[in-house]
Write a protein that holds these residues in place. Structure first.
Motif, PDB file in Angstrom:
ATOM      1  N   UNK A   6       3.949 112.235   8.243  1.00  0.00           N
ATOM      2  CA  UNK A   6       4.944 111.780   7.272  1.00  0.00           C
ATOM      3  C   UNK A   6       4.410 110.618   6.438  1.00  0.00           C
ATOM      4  N   UNK A   7       3.586 109.762   7.015  1.00  0.00           N
ATOM      5  CA  UNK A   7       3.001 108.662   6.270  1.00  0.00           C
ATOM      6  C   UNK A   7       2.069 109.175   5.184  1.00  0.00           C
ATOM      7  N   UNK A   8       1.393 110.295   5.436  1.00  0.00           N
ATOM      8  CA  UNK A   8       0.492 110.869   4.436  1.00  0.00           C
ATOM      9  C   UNK A   8       1.292 111.522   3.311  1.00  0.00           C
TER      10      UNK A   8
ATOM     11  N   UNK B 191      -9.575 103.342  14.977  1.00  0.00           N
ATOM     12  CA  UNK B 191      -8.419 103.933  14.298  1.00  0.00           C
ATOM     13  C   UNK B 191      -7.381 102.861  13.960  1.00  0.00           C
ATOM     14  N   UNK B 192      -7.089 101.993  14.909  1.00  0.00           N
ATOM     15  CA  UNK B 192      -6.116 100.928  14.660  1.00  0.00           C
ATOM     16  C   UNK B 192      -6.608  99.956  13.593  1.00  0.00           C
ATOM     17  N   UNK B 193      -7.918  99.730  13.540  1.00  0.00           N
ATOM     18  CA  UNK B 193      -8.473  98.866  12.500  1.00  0.00           C
ATOM     19  C   UNK B 193      -8.283  99.498  11.117  1.00  0.00           C
ATOM     20  N   UNK B 194      -8.514 100.798  11.009  1.00  0.00           N
ATOM     21  CA  UNK B 194      -8.287 101.492   9.736  1.00  0.00           C
ATOM     22  C   UNK B 194      -6.812 101.456   9.342  1.00  0.00           C
ATOM     23  N   UNK B 195      -5.926 101.631  10.321  1.00  0.00           N
ATOM     24  CA  UNK B 195      -4.493 101.566  10.021  1.00  0.00           C
ATOM     25  C   UNK B 195      -4.134 100.163   9.544  1.00  0.00           C
TER      26      UNK B 195
ATOM     27  N   UNK C 237      -6.097  98.028   8.039  1.00  0.00           N
ATOM     28  CA  UNK C 237      -6.624  97.869   6.680  1.00  0.00           C
ATOM     29  C   UNK C 237      -5.751  98.598   5.660  1.00  0.00           C
ATOM     30  N   UNK C 238      -5.195  99.746   6.031  1.00  0.00           N
ATOM     31  CA  UNK C 238      -4.283 100.460   5.137  1.00  0.00           C
ATOM     32  C   UNK C 238      -3.010  99.649   4.906  1.00  0.00           C
ATOM     33  N   UNK C 239      -2.507  99.010   5.961  1.00  0.00           N
ATOM     34  CA  UNK C 239      -1.320  98.156   5.823  1.00  0.00           C
ATOM     35  C   UNK C 239      -1.635  96.968   4.906  1.00  0.00           C
ATOM     36  N   UNK C 240      -2.805  96.370   5.086  1.00  0.00           N
ATOM     37  CA  UNK C 240      -3.200  95.253   4.226  1.00  0.00           C
ATOM     38  C   UNK C 240      -3.335  95.698   2.776  1.00  0.00           C
ATOM     39  N   UNK C 241      -3.920  96.870   2.541  1.00  0.00           N
ATOM     40  CA  UNK C 241      -4.052  97.386   1.178  1.00  0.00           C
ATOM     41  C   UNK C 241      -2.684  97.674   0.562  1.00  0.00           C
ATOM     42  N   UNK C 242      -1.735  98.120   1.380  1.00  0.00           N
ATOM     43  CA  UNK C 242      -0.382  98.361   0.877  1.00  0.00           C
ATOM     44  C   UNK C 242       0.278  97.053   0.460  1.00  0.00           C
TER      45      UNK C 242
ATOM     46  N   UNK D 174       6.225 100.637   6.603  1.00  0.00           N
ATOM     47  CA  UNK D 174       6.980 100.817   7.844  1.00  0.00           C
ATOM     48  C   UNK D 174       6.411 101.982   8.665  1.00  0.00           C
ATOM     49  N   UNK D 175       6.079 103.104   7.990  1.00  0.00           N
ATOM     50  CA  UNK D 175       5.515 104.257   8.697  1.00  0.00           C
ATOM     51  C   UNK D 175       4.144 103.935   9.283  1.00  0.00           C
ATOM     52  N   UNK D 176       3.334 103.201   8.533  1.00  0.00           N
ATOM     53  CA  UNK D 176       2.001 102.842   9.045  1.00  0.00           C
ATOM     54  C   UNK D 176       2.101 101.910  10.245  1.00  0.00           C
ATOM     55  N   UNK D 177       3.040 100.963  10.192  1.00  0.00           N
ATOM     56  CA  UNK D 177       3.204 100.062  11.333  1.00  0.00           C
ATOM     57  C   UNK D 177       3.677 100.810  12.574  1.00  0.00           C
ATOM     58  N   UNK D 178       4.589 101.750  12.399  1.00  0.00           N
ATOM     59  CA  UNK D 178       5.047 102.520  13.567  1.00  0.00           C
ATOM     60  C   UNK D 178       3.938 103.437  14.073  1.00  0.00           C
TER      61      UNK D 178
END
Length: 167
Positions: A32-34, A94-98, A100-105, A139-143
């Motif tokens: 769903x996040x994608x 994987x968590x590091x990439x997530x 970084x995606x949250x930071x980019x958002x 919110x989806x990326x954090x969950x």
């Protein structure tokens, strides 16, 4: 003929019942996040590339950095999705990439806010839907980050000494 009609009527009711149960018990899918990220891109691109909203003089100062930051966020999401958490090292990557995606958002949100404040033709109402989709994405990326665990820990059952309350 009557039995065929009754069977068709019964099957239609069963299909309706199943779909209502599905709608009522629907939860987040794995991707769903994608999907939200793709919807965000469509909405963002539609607004950002409109020359009535973002004048051509802001193309290189505001539009290109916004789209590049979105591309960076999407790339981190794809990298995190392709990393299978088979062990603790892959899970950490994987968590590091997530993260970084949250930071980019968050950086994307800041650039959009700067564009709203700095460009007089940008309408807040048009950017509101983009902001809501971006907040949903965060919110989806954090969950997703909270729910990430290795495949070994998903299947691991607690041993007896882990269940005892006095230990």
């Amino acid at each position: 003929i009557i039995s065929t009609i009754l069977d068709n009527l019964f099957l239609k009711n069963v299909d309706m019942w199943i779909s209502n149960v599905y709608k009522r018990n629907h939860s987040e899918t794995g991707l769903e996040y994608y999907d939200n990220c793709t919807d965000l891109y469509i909405e963002l691109r539609r607004i950002v590339l409109d020359t009535k909203v973002f004048p051509k003089r802001t193309l290189y100062t505001d539009v290109v950095p916004i789209l590049n930051t979105y591309a960076e966020m999407r790339d981190y999401i794809v990298k995190a999705q392709t990393r299978f958490p088979s062990d603790e090292a892959n899970l950490a990557i994987r968590k590091e990439y997530i993260q970084r995606a949250i930071e980019a958002a968050h950086v994307l949100m800041t650039k959009i806010q700067d564009a709203i404040w700095g460009i007089e033709t940008v309408d807040c109402d048009k950017m509101e839907q983009v902001g809501r989709k971006l907040q949903t994405e965060i919110k989806l990326l954090k969950s997703w980050k909270r729910s990430s665990m290795t495949e070994q820990s998903k299947s691991r059952k607690p041993v007896l000494w882990q269940k005892l309350p006095f230990l």
